[in-house]
Structure formats: C-alpha cells, structure tokens
Design an enzyme around this catalytic site. Structure first.
Site, PDB file in Angstrom:
ATOM      1  N   ARG A   1      -1.380 -26.250  -3.468  1.00 23.79           N
ATOM      2  CA  ARG A   1      -0.933 -27.601  -3.125  1.00 23.79           C
ATOM      3  C   ARG A   1      -1.794 -28.247  -2.041  1.00 23.79           C
ATOM      4  NH1 ARG A   1       4.692 -28.461  -4.618  1.00 23.79           N
ATOM      5  NH2 ARG A   1       4.717 -30.168  -3.160  1.00 23.79           N
TER       6      ARG A   1
ATOM      7  N   ASN B   1       5.602 -32.138   4.761  1.00 26.83           N
ATOM      8  CA  ASN B   1       4.816 -32.538   3.598  1.00 26.83           C
ATOM      9  C   ASN B   1       5.120 -34.000   3.328  1.00 26.83           C
ATOM     10  OD1 ASN B   1       3.622 -32.844   1.096  1.00 26.83           O
ATOM     11  ND2 ASN B   1       5.297 -31.863  -0.017  1.00 26.83           N
ATOM     12  N   GLY B   2       4.085 -34.839   3.215  1.00 26.15           N
ATOM     13  CA  GLY B   2       4.302 -36.258   2.931  1.00 26.15           C
ATOM     14  C   GLY B   2       3.637 -37.129   3.981  1.00 26.15           C
TER      15      GLY B   2
ATOM     16  N   LYS C   1      -3.347 -29.986  -5.776  1.00 28.16           N
ATOM     17  CA  LYS C   1      -2.764 -29.917  -7.112  1.00 28.16           C
ATOM     18  C   LYS C   1      -1.855 -31.094  -7.413  1.00 28.16           C
ATOM     19  CE  LYS C   1      -1.900 -28.020 -11.068  1.00 28.16           C
ATOM     20  NZ  LYS C   1      -2.933 -28.210 -12.096  1.00 28.16           N
TER      21      LYS C   1
ATOM     22  N   TRP D   1      -2.919 -30.343   3.207  1.00 29.83           N
ATOM     23  CA  TRP D   1      -3.949 -31.213   2.617  1.00 29.83           C
ATOM     24  C   TRP D   1      -3.954 -32.453   3.503  1.00 29.83           C
ATOM     25  CZ3 TRP D   1      -4.417 -36.125   0.459  1.00 29.83           C
ATOM     26  CH2 TRP D   1      -5.578 -36.352  -0.292  1.00 29.83           C
TER      27      TRP D   1
ATOM     28  N   HIS E   1     -24.830 -50.434 -24.641  1.00 35.74           N
ATOM     29  CA  HIS E   1     -24.579 -51.617 -23.811  1.00 35.74           C
ATOM     30  C   HIS E   1     -24.837 -51.341 -22.337  1.00 35.74           C
ATOM     31  CE1 HIS E   1     -23.002 -53.738 -27.249  1.00 35.74           C
ATOM     32  NE2 HIS E   1     -22.305 -52.645 -27.545  1.00 35.74           N
TER      33      HIS E   1
ATOM     34  N   CYS F   1       1.152 -30.812   0.481  1.00 35.13           N
ATOM     35  CA  CYS F   1       1.155 -29.657   1.358  1.00 35.13           C
ATOM     36  C   CYS F   1       2.224 -28.697   0.863  1.00 35.13           C
ATOM     37  CB  CYS F   1       1.478 -30.082   2.787  1.00 35.13           C
ATOM     38  SG  CYS F   1       0.403 -31.396   3.377  1.00 35.13           S
TER      39      CYS F   1
ATOM     40  N   GLU G   1     -11.866 -36.532 -20.298  1.00 38.32           N
ATOM     41  CA  GLU G   1     -11.305 -35.305 -19.728  1.00 38.32           C
ATOM     42  C   GLU G   1     -12.433 -34.319 -19.383  1.00 38.32           C
ATOM     43  OE1 GLU G   1      -8.797 -34.023 -18.483  1.00 38.32           O
ATOM     44  OE2 GLU G   1      -8.761 -31.884 -18.917  1.00 38.32           O
TER      45      GLU G   1
ATOM     46  N   GLU H   1     -14.856 -32.508 -11.106  1.00 43.94           N
ATOM     47  CA  GLU H   1     -13.830 -31.939 -10.230  1.00 43.94           C
ATOM     48  C   GLU H   1     -14.204 -30.534  -9.734  1.00 43.94           C
ATOM     49  OE1 GLU H   1     -10.150 -31.591 -12.423  1.00 43.94           O
ATOM     50  OE2 GLU H   1      -8.962 -31.881 -10.620  1.00 43.94           O
TER      51      GLU H   1
ATOM     52  N   LYS I   1     -13.289 -33.060 -15.577  1.00 42.32           N
ATOM     53  CA  LYS I   1     -13.225 -31.633 -15.246  1.00 42.32           C
ATOM     54  C   LYS I   1     -14.552 -31.167 -14.644  1.00 42.32           C
ATOM     55  CE  LYS I   1      -9.848 -31.095 -15.846  1.00 42.32           C
ATOM     56  NZ  LYS I   1      -8.462 -31.283 -16.208  1.00 42.32           N
TER      57      LYS I   1
END
Ligand code: M6R
Length: 607
Positions: A27, A98-99, A602, A74, A502, A2, A479, A486, A483
């Site tokens: 954030r 935040n947390g 983020k 968030w 396989h 946050c 990666e 996301e 991406k």
C-alpha cells in the site's frame, strides 16, 4: 495508500505489528514506523525507505510492550524521511494515519497558537497534537480522541495509543478503510483484512464516521459524538497462506500465472455452464430499461472499461460514455437519470473513482461496481457489486484483476444484450462457450514465455516504445504501455494503430520498437497495413498474434508471439496476458523493484 496495523493484548506487539506491515507494504513503502507502550511510556522507532530499514533499526533498538501501532507510508505531505514517518506523537499519545487531513493548515495554526510544537511537515501530525492538546486539558483518551475527530476534515483512517493506558487503542475512520480483528484476549486494527489474515478470521469492517475503543477483550463502536453503533463480526475467507509468493520470483509473476484461475473462478460465479447462460447477481434495476452506460475508473481498470465499451456498444447496442474518474468527477457531463453507471476498481478504494461514484449517484444513475475487494468503500456505496474473483493482488502493477474485470464486463455485456433483445439464445451460448474456453487457452499463453523473453531483450534496450492496436486491441496496447512504464521506467505510448500516421510515425526509427497486438480479427488487414507503414520507415516490429494470423505476421515482424486462436469477443482478454508478461520480463532484465515500483502505491486513496 498507507498501511496501518495495531494490536493490544498479551503478546509482544512489535513482531505482530511488523508482520502486519509486511503484508501491507504494497500500500505504500517509502518509510515505516512502530510505536508501543513501554512501562506506560510511548516509544517510537521510525525509518525512511523500505521495511527492511525499520527491521534493522528494531534490531539495534528493540521495542518491547504489548500495545502497539505501526504504519507503512506513501508520502503526500512532507518528504519520505524518518522524521516525517509515522507514528507521530508526543509523550502522551502516538498516532498512525492513512489519508489526508484537508484542514490541517487551519488546525496547525490554532495548535501553534496554543503552544503546540510541530516537528514534521506532515498533515498527520496535526491529529497527534490535537489529541495531545485535549489530553493536556485533562480529558481522558476516549474524549480527547472524539473531540479531535470532530474537527478533522478529509479522508482518514487512524489508530492511537496513549501513555499510561496499557491495553487501550482507539481507531477511527472516514472515507478510508479500517478493520477490527477479534482474537483471544487480544484485538487488532488493520487497513485491510490482508494485514490481519494470519492473526484472526473474525473481522468487523468499520464504516465512515466510526470510532472504536479497543481493549484486549472488547471493541466498543461509536460515532464521533460517542453514540454507540453496531458493527457485525464477519468471518473472512482469507487464509494466511494465500498471500505468499509460492516460489515465484515476484508477486507479479505469481499473479500473472493466476490469470487462467481467476478467469475461471469469475466465470463460475456468473455463468451456468450447463445452459451456457450468464446469470448475474440480482440487479435493483432493469438492464432492458437503461438508456446508456457511463463507465469510469483509473489506470488499468479504465482500460478494462474501454474494452467494456467496445463490447457494450457492439454486442448490446448500448450507447456508452467513458472517462477516467479524475476527469469524470469534475466534468459534470449531462447524464440521463436511470443510466447505468459502471465503476471499475480492484481495490474499491481509489479516491477519484469513489468521488466519481458519488457524483454519478447525485445524478440518479444506477451504480454497478466491478470490484475485487469485497468489503471496500465502493462496495458499500454501490447499488450492486459485480465481484471479480481474483483474490488478493499484491503486486502494485495490476495483472490478474484486469482479466477478471474483463471477464465480468464480458458477462455483463451478454446479460445486457439479452435484456435488450440483441442476442438470441444460440448467440448467447456461442459467446458463453468462448468464455468458458478461455481458462484453458490462457494457460497455453505460458508456453510462449521464451518468445516473450526474446522480445524483452529488444525492449529493454529502448528508451521509448510505441504500442499499437485497433478496436478492442487499442486498450490492450494502452495496458501494455502503462505496465511497461510502471515497472521498467521505460517510456511507452499506445496509439490506435490508425492514428500512427497522424503524428507518432515521425518517431519511428530503429531505436523505437513497436509492440503491436494483432489477432486475426476483422481489423487484422488494416492493422497489418499500419505495421507495414512502420516497417517501411525502419521500425522494428514485435507482434502478438494468433495461430491464424501467424503466417502473415511472420512476413513482416522481427519477432512474434503466437497465441491460440480464440473467438474475437474474448481475444482482448487473452492478448492482455502476454503484453503484461512482456513488461514483467523487461523489468526483471532491468532489475527494477518489480512489485513495488518507485513512487507508486497499490491503492490510490488520495486525489
Ligand atoms: O484499485 P483500482 O483498480 O481502482 O486502481 C486503479 C489504478 O490505480 C491501477 O489500475 C493502477 O493503474 C495500476 N497500478 C496499474 O497497474
């Protein structure tokens, strides 16, 4: 995850706090709110959704006052509704947090038994009602805050304002960042220096267990027992202008275009171009003596670490263990004391990576962290920081930080190989030359934008996409897949190309495009054979290659993107750029929220 911003001073607080929240929105962005003191009373405005919703609410219902705090959220505990949005509070106090408060259930039960009434499903409201309880018992704000802080368990950064106390703000933190900004007759609190960039360059970073009592002219730092502590004011290099979009459609597009710059800047810090030698910051241990390396990180930073493993093993002949931090922290692997622990993180705040760092420290591992945010918690807890010079990365999808991390890992590999006697001067010069050539080659990748956009037209139609690569191109494929998932919400999986037969080969048909990274290296032929197998089963091949490999690839690929040919060593850095660009172009075609994709934040400061 946050964002927190607060101000006490002489100007109207709401616009200052709101602009700070805009800078912090990366954030967390599921709800937001601001509280100020209006004629000594606590007033709050809160809205679910993006900051624009809060802006609309503030327009309808303005919030005057010169003392204010704000928050962009968030969600962890409780849905992202207006009711669960911060600031939380009562008529006596408002707080932003935040947390996670780990003992919130115990505290909540105690407070309810004492008659406090909760309105939200959040853990954060516990802080407000705990402080409020002490205020009701007659304590002054500072004492009430300290009393409450001593009861909190978990990770938190918090800012508070108090009814009847204009010009007073209290901040505190434990395992979550908080910075104090010093202005002229006004003072600020922010989750990071980005929030404060346009307000002041004079910043003091708080440390774990710090509380600060702020007035327009002063900041008094203390521990949770009230004993004074000294925190120095530093001049931050961040300029307000460095965090705009500079005419690009999204931060992600801007940050993609910064790849050549950040690779160059990072090299400037670690390479002497005259002697073509790598010069690392002074290390408090001897690279020649470390028996192994342990690499850990999350998300994209983990994929950078995987590429680092290929390099350290192959070039420096150093054995490497690697795991994602969320596993490493609980796996309790047997490690050799004196090994090199390599933590990789853009933010330096990722909860799992930080916990892994602490668990490695307990095992007497040397901690070297590859970090982008200089004043982060991980930076403080590391033996040495190998800094990436990527500048602020705002887009939730990491791009330029990734190539900067790779650049640092490449330099570390060279230094380790030299220290271990695996690289002579000529060979080092050769590898360093390849690195120094990279910024120009990276700039050439953007000549391929049209070809990448053509590929995006195929990918955007797919429900599932397979990414393939071998050797150090396997993490590049990972990666690319991350991406794409996301930011475009298309399902994508990456496989080591040799693994395809396989299992995943059964997925292949015309509807599942295969994106492959195949530069002309020692594994070129092998990867090409895997692609032939896919094509034989109707697979549509979208291939990233280089000028040397283009002719062979063109014979089988439906579409290809041709990059400059570079030394094998640096090829994963170059190949990453178009793979990230592809995800970006697909997301743009889909019209998703590129910079702030759903459900993400983020920096993931919760476990
Ligand atoms: O700040 P960090 O580098 O520690 O973050 C790690 C991951 O959360 C991050 O790389 C995430 O996977 C990105 N959103 C990927 O684009």
């Amino acid at each position: 995850m946050c964002g927190i911003c607060g101000v006490v001073g002489r100007r109207h607080a709401t616009p200052i706090v709101f602009e700070g929240l805009r800078r912090l929105e990366y954030r967390g962005y599921d709800s937001a709110g601001i509280a100020t003191l209006v004629d000594g009373r606590v007033e709050r405005r809160r809205a679910a959704g993006k900051l624009d919703n809060l802006a609309a609410l503030l327009k309808k219902s303005p919030l005057p006052g010169t003392t204010g705090i704000g928050h962009t959220r968030w969600a962890t505990h409780g849905a992202p509704t207006a009711c669960n949005a911060h600031p939380h509070g009562t008529e006596r106090v408002a707080i932003v947090h935040n947390g996670i408060i780990e003992n919130f259930e115990t505290l909540r039960r105690e407070l309810e038994a004492a008659g406090q009434v909760f309105e939200t499903e959040t853990d954060s409201e516990t802080i407000a009602l705990l402080v409020d309880y002490h205020l009701q018992q007659g304590l002054e704000p500072k004492e009430a805050a300290l009393r409450a802080l001593r009861r909190l368990e978990g990770a938190y950064a918090v800012a508070m304002i108090f009814a009847g106390h204009e010009g007073l703000m209290i901040g505190a933190c434990h395992s979550a960042p908080l910075a104090v900004g010093f202005g002229d007759d006004e003072m600020f609190l922010g989750s990071d220096s980005l929030a404060l960039a346009p307000l002041t360059r004079r910043i003091a970073y708080m440390e774990d267990g710090d509380c600060v009592v702020i007035t327009p002219k002063s900041a008094e730092f203390m521990n949770f027992d009230g004993a004074p502590v000294e925190r120095t004011i530093q001049l931050t290099a961040l300029a307000a202008g460095s965090i705009g979009k500079d005419g690009y459609r999204h931060y992600m597009e801007k940050e993609l275009h910064e790849h050549p710059l950040v690779i160059g800047q990072t090299l400037q810090r670690m390479v002497d171009p005259a002697s073509r030698r790598v010069i690392l910051p002074e290390l408090p241990f001897d690279l020649a003596e470390v028996p192994r390396a342990v690499i850990t990180a999350c998300g994209s930073a983990f994929f950078a670490g995987m590429i680092g493993r290929y390099w350290l093993e192959e070039i420096a002949r150093l054995p490497v263990d690697i795991d994602v931090a969320s596993e490493m922290r609980y796996r309790n692997p047997p490690l050799t004391a004196g090994s090199l622990g390599l933590l990789i993180s853009q933010s330096g705040e990722t909860a799992d990576t930080l916990a892994a760092l602490r668990s490695l420290r307990e095992k007497a591992i040397h901690i070297a962290s590859v970090l982008n945010v200089e004043h982060s918690t991980m930076a403080r807890e590391s033996d040495v920081v190998l800094g990436t010079v990527a500048g602020p990365e705002i887009s939730v999808a990491s791009t330029k930080a990734f190539t900067a991390q790779l650049t640092v890992l490449a330099c570390l590999t060279i230094a380790t190989a030299r220290a271990r006697g695996k690289l002579d001067t000529l060979a080092e010069e050769h590898l360093v030359s390849a690195l120094l050539d990279l910024p120009s080659r990276a700039a050439e990748v953007f000549n391929q934008t049209d070809a990448i956009r053509a590929m995006a037209q195929v990918v955007v139609e797919a429900r599932d996409v397979l990414y393939l690569g071998r050797g150090s191109m396997f993490p590049v494929a990972m990666e690319g897949a991350l991406k794409l998932k996301e930011i475009s919400y298309i399902h994508a999986e990456a496989y080591a190309a040799g693994e395809m037969k396989h299992g995943p080969i059964s997925l292949i048909d015309r509807t599942v495009p295969i994106v492959a990274t195949v530069p002309s290296n020692a594994l070129f032929e092998k990867t090409l054979s895997n692609l032939q197998e896919a094509k034989a089963r109707g697979g549509r091949l979208l291939v990233f290659t280089d000028t040397k490999g283009a002719e062979r690839v063109s014979a089988i690929a439906e579409q290809m993107v041709v990059l400059p040919h570079v030394h094998d060593f640096v090829a994963p850095i170059l190949q990453t750029i178009p793979v990230q660009m592809l995800a970006y172009e697909v997301a743009v075609l889909k019209g998703t929220d590129v910079d702030q994709p759903r459900n993400l934040a983020k920096s993931v400061t919760v476990e």
